[in-house]
Design a protein around this motif. Structure first.
Motif, PDB file in Angstrom:
ATOM      1  N   VAL A 129       0.871  -1.175   0.000  1.00 12.19           N
ATOM      2  CA  VAL A 129       0.000   0.000   0.000  1.00 12.19           C
ATOM      3  C   VAL A 129       0.906   1.222   0.000  1.00 12.19           C
ATOM      4  O   VAL A 129       1.705   1.410   0.921  1.00 12.19           O
ATOM      5  CB  VAL A 129      -0.918   0.026   1.239  1.00 12.19           C
ATOM      6  CG1 VAL A 129      -1.879   1.212   1.159  1.00 12.19           C
ATOM      7  CG2 VAL A 129      -1.695  -1.285   1.368  1.00 12.19           C
ATOM      8  N   GLU A 130       0.786   2.035  -1.044  1.00 16.77           N
ATOM      9  CA  GLU A 130       1.624   3.227  -1.181  1.00 16.77           C
ATOM     10  C   GLU A 130       0.753   4.471  -1.064  1.00 16.77           C
ATOM     11  O   GLU A 130      -0.358   4.516  -1.597  1.00 16.77           O
ATOM     12  CB  GLU A 130       2.299   3.235  -2.547  1.00 16.77           C
ATOM     13  CG  GLU A 130       3.192   2.051  -2.835  1.00 16.77           C
ATOM     14  CD  GLU A 130       3.612   2.029  -4.291  1.00 16.77           C
ATOM     15  OE1 GLU A 130       4.573   2.734  -4.643  1.00 16.77           O
ATOM     16  OE2 GLU A 130       2.956   1.326  -5.079  1.00 16.77           O
ATOM     17  N   ALA A 131       1.266   5.485  -0.384  1.00 12.52           N
ATOM     18  CA  ALA A 131       0.614   6.794  -0.341  1.00 12.52           C
ATOM     19  C   ALA A 131       1.125   7.625  -1.512  1.00 12.52           C
ATOM     20  O   ALA A 131       2.332   7.758  -1.704  1.00 12.52           O
ATOM     21  CB  ALA A 131       0.910   7.488   0.972  1.00 12.52           C
ATOM     22  N   THR A 132       0.199   8.178  -2.295  1.00  8.40           N
ATOM     23  CA  THR A 132       0.594   9.034  -3.415  1.00  8.40           C
ATOM     24  C   THR A 132       0.285  10.499  -3.117  1.00  8.40           C
ATOM     25  O   THR A 132       0.433  11.350  -3.987  1.00  8.40           O
ATOM     26  CB  THR A 132      -0.098   8.588  -4.708  1.00  8.40           C
ATOM     27  OG1 THR A 132      -1.512   8.532  -4.489  1.00  8.40           O
ATOM     28  CG2 THR A 132       0.385   7.210  -5.128  1.00  8.40           C
ATOM     29  N   GLY A 133      -0.142  10.768  -1.880  1.00 10.66           N
ATOM     30  CA  GLY A 133      -0.399  12.135  -1.425  1.00 10.66           C
ATOM     31  C   GLY A 133      -0.129  12.190   0.059  1.00 10.66           C
ATOM     32  O   GLY A 133       0.958  11.823   0.510  1.00 10.66           O
ATOM     33  N   ASP A 134      -1.136  12.612   0.826  1.00 13.74           N
ATOM     34  CA  ASP A 134      -0.980  12.680   2.276  1.00 13.74           C
ATOM     35  C   ASP A 134      -0.816  11.288   2.884  1.00 13.74           C
ATOM     36  O   ASP A 134      -1.292  10.291   2.338  1.00 13.74           O
ATOM     37  CB  ASP A 134      -2.211  13.348   2.909  1.00 13.74           C
ATOM     38  CG  ASP A 134      -2.301  14.829   2.572  1.00 13.74           C
ATOM     39  OD1 ASP A 134      -1.254  15.411   2.219  1.00 13.74           O
ATOM     40  OD2 ASP A 134      -3.405  15.386   2.648  1.00 13.74           O
ATOM     41  N   SER A 135      -0.162  11.259   4.036  1.00 12.77           N
ATOM     42  CA  SER A 135      -0.029  10.002   4.777  1.00 12.77           C
ATOM     43  C   SER A 135      -1.378   9.590   5.352  1.00 12.77           C
ATOM     44  O   SER A 135      -2.253  10.430   5.618  1.00 12.77           O
ATOM     45  CB  SER A 135       0.984  10.177   5.902  1.00 12.77           C
ATOM     46  OG  SER A 135       2.234  10.591   5.375  1.00 12.77           O
ATOM     47  N   PHE A 136      -1.543   8.290   5.575  1.00 13.06           N
ATOM     48  CA  PHE A 136      -2.804   7.782   6.134  1.00 13.06           C
ATOM     49  C   PHE A 136      -2.551   6.444   6.822  1.00 13.06           C
ATOM     50  O   PHE A 136      -1.620   5.724   6.460  1.00 13.06           O
ATOM     51  CB  PHE A 136      -3.869   7.624   5.040  1.00 13.06           C
ATOM     52  CG  PHE A 136      -3.454   6.756   3.873  1.00 13.06           C
ATOM     53  CD1 PHE A 136      -3.573   5.371   3.916  1.00 13.06           C
ATOM     54  CD2 PHE A 136      -2.941   7.336   2.709  1.00 13.06           C
ATOM     55  CE1 PHE A 136      -3.200   4.577   2.849  1.00 13.06           C
ATOM     56  CE2 PHE A 136      -2.555   6.542   1.627  1.00 13.06           C
ATOM     57  CZ  PHE A 136      -2.690   5.169   1.700  1.00 13.06           C
ATOM     58  N   PRO A 137      -3.390   6.100   7.815  1.00 16.16           N
ATOM     59  CA  PRO A 137      -3.284   4.770   8.413  1.00 16.16           C
ATOM     60  C   PRO A 137      -3.928   3.740   7.498  1.00 16.16           C
ATOM     61  O   PRO A 137      -4.917   4.034   6.820  1.00 16.16           O
ATOM     62  CB  PRO A 137      -4.076   4.910   9.719  1.00 16.16           C
ATOM     63  CG  PRO A 137      -5.092   5.963   9.426  1.00 16.16           C
ATOM     64  CD  PRO A 137      -4.447   6.906   8.439  1.00 16.16           C
ATOM     65  N   ALA A 138      -3.356   2.543   7.463  1.00 13.46           N
ATOM     66  CA  ALA A 138      -3.919   1.501   6.595  1.00 13.46           C
ATOM     67  C   ALA A 138      -3.575   0.129   7.139  1.00 13.46           C
ATOM     68  O   ALA A 138      -2.690  -0.032   7.987  1.00 13.46           O
ATOM     69  CB  ALA A 138      -3.397   1.645   5.164  1.00 13.46           C
TER      70      ALA A 138
END
Length: 265
Positions: A129-138
């Motif tokens: 799972v890659e973030a392409t903008g803001d960081s997020f929990p996943a």
């Protein structure tokens, strides 16, 4: 109905359905189907969260987000299983890679990629799972429905595993924060395995299958007569809230699992 992708190695055959959440629709060994068949079954991907998220809400910093409540009162198993996945690289006879881009109702942009590597006696699955903008929990994981009985006159499957703890469940079906000694089944429960997930399924006299993962979390579900589920995942149910793993543009989330089998007799 679907544009399926079929991999073969030795006498193993695995069928993926990229347009149907990239689920593994079938895993046959020597012609024997191991996964429960049907639109909701096979082995589906849980991403960007696993299991239930409490009341469909999670926080990222000071911002609270609402997800669709599809297992009232909670949101369950992520959006990946409902998404159309695309080929990330041309498939070979034994390998496939697919991706989808996170989108509404998930509030953050990102990309999820699954690679499948089939061998004659095992399959290795990798999710990133890659973030392409803001960081997020996943979170990410797999939800395979293994047939309780292989339908050839043999005995039902037996599960063997060792867990350091079981997450105690509250009335709302979510872990309540207490860790207890593992109890006998039937289960719909999350177990902690700090040395890595390691669960053996044994169909006596027919087949033995071992599920391993470096991750320390597995949900085991044995409350249905047709199938049992052993779900390696990157965190516990409701983990978006209780044990958030932040995905940042420079720190993707990656989880792997390997399923190894051999026929008996």
């Amino acid at each position: 109905m679907h544009n399926d992708t079929t991999l073969t190695a030795g006498d193993a055959e695995l069928t993926l359905q990229p347009e149907h959440g990239c689920r593994i629709a079938s895993l046959k060994v020597g012609g024997t189907e191991l996964l429960r068949q049907g639109e909701k079954f096979g082995a589906f991907i849980m991403v960007p969260w696993c299991g239930r998220t409490e009341n469909g809400e999670f926080r990222n910093g000071q911002v609270t987000h609402q997800l669709p409540v599809d297992a009232p009162p909670h949101a369950i198993h992520g959006t990946g299983r409902h998404s159309v996945w695309h080929e990330a690289a041309p498939a070979t006879e034994t390998t496939a890679a697919h991706y989808f881009d996170l989108a509404d109702p998930w509030p953050y942009p990102g990309r999820v990629t699954q690679t499948v590597e089939l061998s004659p006696h095992s399959v290795k699955l990798t999710l990133s799972v890659e973030a392409t903008g803001d960081s997020f929990p996943a979170q990410a994981g797999w939800h395979p429905w293994w047939l309780r009985n292989l339908g050839q006159g043999g005995q039902d499957v037996e599960l063997t595993f060792s867990a350091d703890w079981q997450e105690e469940r509250g009335d709302n079906h979510l872990p309540n924060g207490n860790r207890i000694d593992p109890k006998p089944g039937p289960w719909d429960d999350c177990f902690g395995m700090p040395d890595g997930v390691d669960v053996t399924l044994n169909w006596p006299g027919e087949m033995r299958l071992r599920i391993t993962s470096p991750s320390e979390w597995a949900v085991i579900y044995t409350e249905q007569p047709e199938a049992v589920c052993v779900e390696p995942q990157s965190g516990p149910p409701n983990g978006l809230n209780t044990l958030p793993r932040l995905v940042t543009p420079i720190d993707p989330l990656e989880i792997t699992t390997e399923w190894t089998w051999h026929r008996i007799g």
